[in-house]
Design a protein around this motif. Structure first.
Motif, PDB file in Angstrom:
ATOM      1  N   MET A 179      45.434   1.686  32.921  1.00 19.63           N
ATOM      2  CA  MET A 179      44.267   0.947  33.398  1.00 19.63           C
ATOM      3  C   MET A 179      44.527   0.526  34.826  1.00 19.63           C
ATOM      4  SD  MET A 179      41.356  -0.570  32.997  1.00 19.63           S
ATOM      5  CE  MET A 179      40.444  -1.915  33.730  1.00 19.63           C
ATOM      6  N   CYS A 180      43.538   0.703  35.653  1.00 18.83           N
ATOM      7  CA  CYS A 180      43.626   0.296  37.043  1.00 18.83           C
ATOM      8  C   CYS A 180      42.496  -0.694  37.286  1.00 18.83           C
ATOM      9  CB  CYS A 180      43.447   1.539  37.907  1.00 18.83           C
ATOM     10  SG  CYS A 180      43.640   1.234  39.639  1.00 18.83           S
ATOM     11  N   GLY A 181      42.811  -1.856  37.839  1.00 19.76           N
ATOM     12  CA  GLY A 181      41.787  -2.863  38.061  1.00 19.76           C
ATOM     13  C   GLY A 181      42.031  -3.653  39.319  1.00 19.76           C
ATOM     14  N   ASP A 182      40.981  -4.356  39.763  1.00 21.59           N
ATOM     15  CA  ASP A 182      41.108  -5.093  41.011  1.00 21.59           C
ATOM     16  C   ASP A 182      40.595  -6.530  40.936  1.00 21.59           C
ATOM     17  OD1 ASP A 182      38.414  -4.648  40.829  1.00 21.59           O
ATOM     18  OD2 ASP A 182      38.183  -3.891  42.852  1.00 21.59           O
ATOM     19  N   GLY A 183      40.374  -7.050  39.742  1.00 22.61           N
ATOM     20  CA  GLY A 183      39.865  -8.409  39.665  1.00 22.61           C
ATOM     21  C   GLY A 183      40.194  -9.099  38.365  1.00 22.61           C
ATOM     22  N   ALA A 184      39.793 -10.353  38.274  1.00 26.63           N
ATOM     23  CA  ALA A 184      40.085 -11.159  37.088  1.00 26.63           C
ATOM     24  C   ALA A 184      39.444 -10.577  35.831  1.00 26.63           C
ATOM     25  CB  ALA A 184      39.607 -12.585  37.303  1.00 26.63           C
ATOM     26  N   ASN A 185      38.321  -9.890  35.976  1.00 26.00           N
ATOM     27  CA  ASN A 185      37.654  -9.315  34.809  1.00 26.00           C
ATOM     28  C   ASN A 185      38.417  -8.129  34.218  1.00 26.00           C
ATOM     29  OD1 ASN A 185      37.090  -7.666  36.989  1.00 26.00           O
ATOM     30  ND2 ASN A 185      35.040  -7.156  36.291  1.00 26.00           N
ATOM     31  N   ASP A 186      39.473  -7.692  34.862  1.00 28.75           N
ATOM     32  CA  ASP A 186      40.286  -6.581  34.372  1.00 28.75           C
ATOM     33  C   ASP A 186      41.568  -7.043  33.688  1.00 28.75           C
ATOM     34  OD1 ASP A 186      38.519  -4.654  35.494  1.00 28.75           O
ATOM     35  OD2 ASP A 186      39.437  -4.986  37.442  1.00 28.75           O
ATOM     36  N   CYS A 187      41.867  -8.323  33.727  1.00 29.71           N
ATOM     37  CA  CYS A 187      43.156  -8.836  33.244  1.00 29.71           C
ATOM     38  C   CYS A 187      43.448  -8.461  31.795  1.00 29.71           C
ATOM     39  CB  CYS A 187      43.232 -10.350  33.400  1.00 29.71           C
ATOM     40  SG  CYS A 187      43.419 -10.863  35.118  1.00 29.71           S
ATOM     41  N   GLY A 188      42.478  -8.622  30.899  1.00 32.86           N
ATOM     42  CA  GLY A 188      42.688  -8.314  29.482  1.00 32.86           C
ATOM     43  C   GLY A 188      43.068  -6.864  29.268  1.00 32.86           C
ATOM     44  N   ALA A 189      42.335  -5.957  29.898  1.00 28.60           N
ATOM     45  CA  ALA A 189      42.611  -4.527  29.749  1.00 28.60           C
ATOM     46  C   ALA A 189      43.941  -4.155  30.401  1.00 28.60           C
ATOM     47  CB  ALA A 189      41.464  -3.709  30.346  1.00 28.60           C
ATOM     48  N   LEU A 190      44.272  -4.787  31.524  1.00 31.80           N
ATOM     49  CA  LEU A 190      45.544  -4.510  32.187  1.00 31.80           C
ATOM     50  C   LEU A 190      46.720  -4.896  31.305  1.00 31.80           C
ATOM     51  CD1 LEU A 190      44.756  -5.715  35.818  1.00 31.80           C
ATOM     52  CD2 LEU A 190      45.230  -3.363  35.110  1.00 31.80           C
ATOM     53  N   LYS A 191      46.586  -6.005  30.587  1.00 31.54           N
ATOM     54  CA  LYS A 191      47.665  -6.455  29.701  1.00 31.54           C
ATOM     55  C   LYS A 191      47.852  -5.528  28.510  1.00 31.54           C
ATOM     56  CE  LYS A 191      47.476 -11.397  30.614  1.00 31.54           C
ATOM     57  NZ  LYS A 191      47.197 -12.720  30.051  1.00 31.54           N
ATOM     58  N   ILE A 192      46.751  -5.017  27.971  1.00 28.94           N
ATOM     59  CA  ILE A 192      46.789  -4.194  26.769  1.00 28.94           C
ATOM     60  C   ILE A 192      47.242  -2.767  27.065  1.00 28.94           C
ATOM     61  CG2 ILE A 192      45.336  -3.180  24.959  1.00 28.94           C
ATOM     62  CD1 ILE A 192      43.629  -5.757  25.166  1.00 28.94           C
ATOM     63  N   ALA A 193      46.923  -2.273  28.248  1.00 23.69           N
ATOM     64  CA  ALA A 193      47.246  -0.891  28.610  1.00 23.69           C
ATOM     65  C   ALA A 193      48.752  -0.668  28.622  1.00 23.69           C
ATOM     66  CB  ALA A 193      46.661  -0.571  29.988  1.00 23.69           C
ATOM     67  N   ASP A 194      49.156   0.567  28.354  1.00 21.27           N
ATOM     68  CA  ASP A 194      50.569   0.919  28.441  1.00 21.27           C
ATOM     69  C   ASP A 194      51.034   0.838  29.892  1.00 21.27           C
ATOM     70  OD1 ASP A 194      51.127   1.678  25.643  1.00 21.27           O
ATOM     71  OD2 ASP A 194      49.609   3.196  26.042  1.00 21.27           O
ATOM     72  N   ILE A 195      50.147   1.230  30.783  1.00 22.03           N
ATOM     73  CA  ILE A 195      50.420   1.124  32.214  1.00 22.03           C
ATOM     74  C   ILE A 195      49.224   0.434  32.842  1.00 22.03           C
ATOM     75  CG2 ILE A 195      50.820   2.379  34.366  1.00 22.03           C
ATOM     76  CD1 ILE A 195      51.868   4.697  32.577  1.00 22.03           C
ATOM     77  N   GLY A 196      49.428  -0.740  33.387  1.00 19.55           N
ATOM     78  CA  GLY A 196      48.369  -1.484  34.052  1.00 19.55           C
ATOM     79  C   GLY A 196      48.715  -1.656  35.508  1.00 19.55           C
ATOM     80  N   VAL A 197      47.848  -1.173  36.374  1.00 20.87           N
ATOM     81  CA  VAL A 197      48.093  -1.251  37.808  1.00 20.87           C
ATOM     82  C   VAL A 197      47.003  -2.094  38.448  1.00 20.87           C
ATOM     83  CG1 VAL A 197      48.368   0.044  39.950  1.00 20.87           C
ATOM     84  CG2 VAL A 197      49.197   1.017  37.808  1.00 20.87           C
ATOM     85  N   SER A 198      47.418  -3.150  39.112  1.00 19.77           N
ATOM     86  CA  SER A 198      46.483  -4.016  39.807  1.00 19.77           C
ATOM     87  C   SER A 198      46.368  -3.576  41.254  1.00 19.77           C
ATOM     88  CB  SER A 198      46.970  -5.459  39.747  1.00 19.77           C
ATOM     89  OG  SER A 198      46.165  -6.269  40.568  1.00 19.77           O
ATOM     90  N   LEU A 199      45.146  -3.501  41.741  1.00 14.92           N
ATOM     91  CA  LEU A 199      44.902  -3.126  43.127  1.00 14.92           C
ATOM     92  C   LEU A 199      44.586  -4.358  43.975  1.00 14.92           C
ATOM     93  CD1 LEU A 199      42.666  -0.004  42.503  1.00 14.92           C
ATOM     94  CD2 LEU A 199      45.115  -0.081  42.954  1.00 14.92           C
ATOM     95  N   SER A 200      45.008  -5.493  43.496  1.00 16.64           N
ATOM     96  CA  SER A 200      44.668  -6.746  44.138  1.00 16.64           C
ATOM     97  C   SER A 200      45.909  -7.608  44.293  1.00 16.64           C
ATOM     98  CB  SER A 200      43.629  -7.485  43.288  1.00 16.64           C
ATOM     99  OG  SER A 200      43.435  -8.785  43.754  1.00 16.64           O
ATOM    100  N   GLU A 201      45.886  -8.465  45.276  1.00 17.12           N
ATOM    101  CA  GLU A 201      46.963  -9.441  45.427  1.00 17.12           C
ATOM    102  C   GLU A 201      46.606 -10.721  44.697  1.00 17.12           C
ATOM    103  OE1 GLU A 201      48.040 -10.054  49.467  1.00 17.12           O
ATOM    104  OE2 GLU A 201      48.006  -7.921  49.927  1.00 17.12           O
ATOM    105  N   ALA A 202      45.419 -10.762  44.116  1.00 19.81           N
ATOM    106  CA  ALA A 202      44.928 -11.997  43.503  1.00 19.81           C
ATOM    107  C   ALA A 202      45.118 -11.998  41.996  1.00 19.81           C
ATOM    108  CB  ALA A 202      43.461 -12.180  43.870  1.00 19.81           C
ATOM    109  N   GLU A 203      44.096 -12.441  41.270  1.00 23.23           N
ATOM    110  CA  GLU A 203      44.165 -12.732  39.836  1.00 23.23           C
ATOM    111  C   GLU A 203      44.772 -11.625  38.985  1.00 23.23           C
ATOM    112  OE1 GLU A 203      41.070 -12.268  41.265  1.00 23.23           O
ATOM    113  OE2 GLU A 203      40.464 -14.289  41.783  1.00 23.23           O
ATOM    114  N   ALA A 204      44.293 -10.418  39.125  1.00 20.69           N
ATOM    115  CA  ALA A 204      44.710  -9.330  38.244  1.00 20.69           C
ATOM    116  C   ALA A 204      46.178  -8.969  38.419  1.00 20.69           C
ATOM    117  CB  ALA A 204      43.835  -8.102  38.461  1.00 20.69           C
TER     118      ALA A 204
END
Length: 109
Positions: free
Chosen positions: A74-99
């Motif tokens: 899962m690739c995400g860039d905001g707070a609305n992606d946090c749940g999916a980023l945690k659950i994914a086997d590989i979670g990549v945040s494109l943000s320096e903030a919440e996610a």
């Protein structure tokens, strides 16, 4: 009501690509008993998941892991992606903030 035999494709058909909204995916998942073929078809063929709420994103990651028995990224860039980023086997945040706090992997590069 549409049944699996009414669909114009088989979920393993390589020539078909599907786009689905969060609302449609949520309906199929909540009614999986009646729509298991359709849900399986969408999960195998969908290339675009649109208009998804944060809970829809997390549910999608869980469904993909459970159904496909594959590793899910899962690739995400905001707070609305946090749940999916945690659950994914590989979670990549494109943000320096919440996610970035939720992602198992973060990088400044």
């Amino acid at each position: 009501m549409i049944t699996g035999s009414d669909l114009p494709w088989h979920y393993k058909d390589q020539d078909i690509a599907v786009a689905v909204t969060g609302k449609a995916l949520r309906f199929m998942a909540e009614n999986e008993k009646n729509y298991s073929y359709e849900l399986m078809s969408v999960l195998h063929r969908a290339r675009v998941f649109a208009r998804m709420a944060p809970d829809d994103k997390a549910s999608l990651v869980l469904l993909l892991k459970k159904t496909l028995k594959e590793h899910v990224g899962m690739c995400g860039d905001g707070a609305n992606d946090c749940g999916a980023l945690k659950i994914a086997d590989i979670g990549v945040s494109l943000s320096e903030a919440e996610a970035s706090i939720a992602a198992p992997f973060t990088s400044q590069n």
